[in-house]
Design an enzyme around this catalytic site. Structure first.
Site, PDB file in Angstrom:
ATOM      1  CG  HIS A 165      -1.108  11.600  -5.890  1.00 27.73           C
ATOM      2  ND1 HIS A 165       0.144  11.037  -5.926  1.00 27.73           N
ATOM      3  CD2 HIS A 165      -1.628  11.439  -7.142  1.00 27.73           C
ATOM      4  CE1 HIS A 165       0.371  10.543  -7.140  1.00 27.73           C
ATOM      5  NE2 HIS A 165      -0.687  10.780  -7.901  1.00 27.73           N
ATOM      6  CB  CYS A 270      -5.764  -1.644  -0.880  1.00 24.34           C
ATOM      7  SG  CYS A 270      -6.194  -0.457   0.401  1.00 24.34           S
TER       8      CYS A 270
END
Length: 279
Positions: A165, A270
């Site tokens: 990514h 997160c």
């Protein structure tokens, strides 16, 4: 998404999801990733939560682990949040798409405006959004939806080569500093960013691509300097000296070497809310 460092308000909340036993068995890999040490992975995850809450002063919300969602802890892929708007993603892997359900509800409960992706041809993983990366995980339609959702920001697409990514190659090391790994893919992404932005940014190259997967956060407390949550605690020792050059942030190291075996980067573990949502 947008210009790096742009629109980063003062953070108030962080959302994480517990580590299920199914992750340790390798079920979450689905593609031959190794089984991992469950106890160590859970310790790493617990330390991360503790630093978000105690060191950074964020209100921590933790979703319970779900055995049916082995990769559920990687909830950074499930939403893109800016201000009071949350774009719920459509992960590239169909097996991961149920992960968004619990995240959607948690963000709704916090009062965020929820935007859904209705186009079945679109794929979008949240950890492709720094500008917006076009990798195997996020396609052109997914990037267009990010631009449509966050129209107050200039959204540019950065091609990403290889299996990573975008945020596995580069990140924000400060309000005006891009950090990037030393691989060809990482350096190519940084050069593309430099061409696409009208704003000058310093850049810092780190020996390890994974070290660039960090989180630049402005705490909610007035007078407190910004933090950089980064890989440390024994992880990626070759990059630690270079990170010390980031003198305008408080460095907060955290380890995720065991969780990394399941494909987790630090930014995938997160979701941080950069404004105080409505109650």
């Amino acid at each position: 998404m947008g210009t790096p460092g742009e629109g980063l308000g003062r953070c108030s909340h962080a959302l994480i999801r517990g580590v299920p036993e199914s992750l340790a068995s390798g079920e979450g890999a689905g593609a031959g990733l190794p089984a991992l040490d469950l106890a160590k992975a859970q310790r790493e995850h617990g330390v991360l939560g503790g630093k978000l809450r105690q060191r950074l002063g964020l209100q921590l919300l933790e979703l319970p682990p779900e055995e049916s969602l082995p990769l559920g802890p990687l909830l950074g892929d499930t939403a893109v949040i800016q201000g009071d708007t949350a774009l719920i993603t459509r992960p590239w892997s169909p097996a991961r798409r149920p992960e968004v359900d619990g995240v959607r509800k948690a963000l709704q409960d916090l009062g965020l405006r929820i935007v859904e992706i209705g186009d079945e041809n679109a794929t979008l993983d949240g950890t492709d959004v720094l500008f917006t990366g076009l990798s195997k995980w996020t396609n052109h339609r997914g990037a267009e939806i990010v631009a449509d959702t966050f129209r107050d920001f200039a959204v540019s697409t950065v091609p990403v080569s290889g299996p990573s990514h975008l945020r596995g190659l580069c990140g924000m090391g400060g309000p005006r500093t891009v950090v990037a790994g030393s691989s060809d893919a990482a350096q190519k992404a940084v050069r593309a960013m430099a061409v696409l932005t009208d704003h000058p940014y310093a850049s810092l190259t780190l020996p390890d691509d994974a070290a660039a997967d960090c989180l630049f956060l402005r705490p909610g407390l007035p007078g407190v300097p910004p933090f950089l949550l980064h890989r440390g605690g024994g992880d990626l020792p070759n990059s630690q000296e270079a990170l010390q050059k980031l003198s305008d942030v408080t460095l907060v190291p955290v380890s995720c070497s065991e969780l990394e075996k399941a494909g987790a980067g630090l930014s995938s573990l997160c979701l941080v809310l950069s404004t105080r949502p409505h109650s």
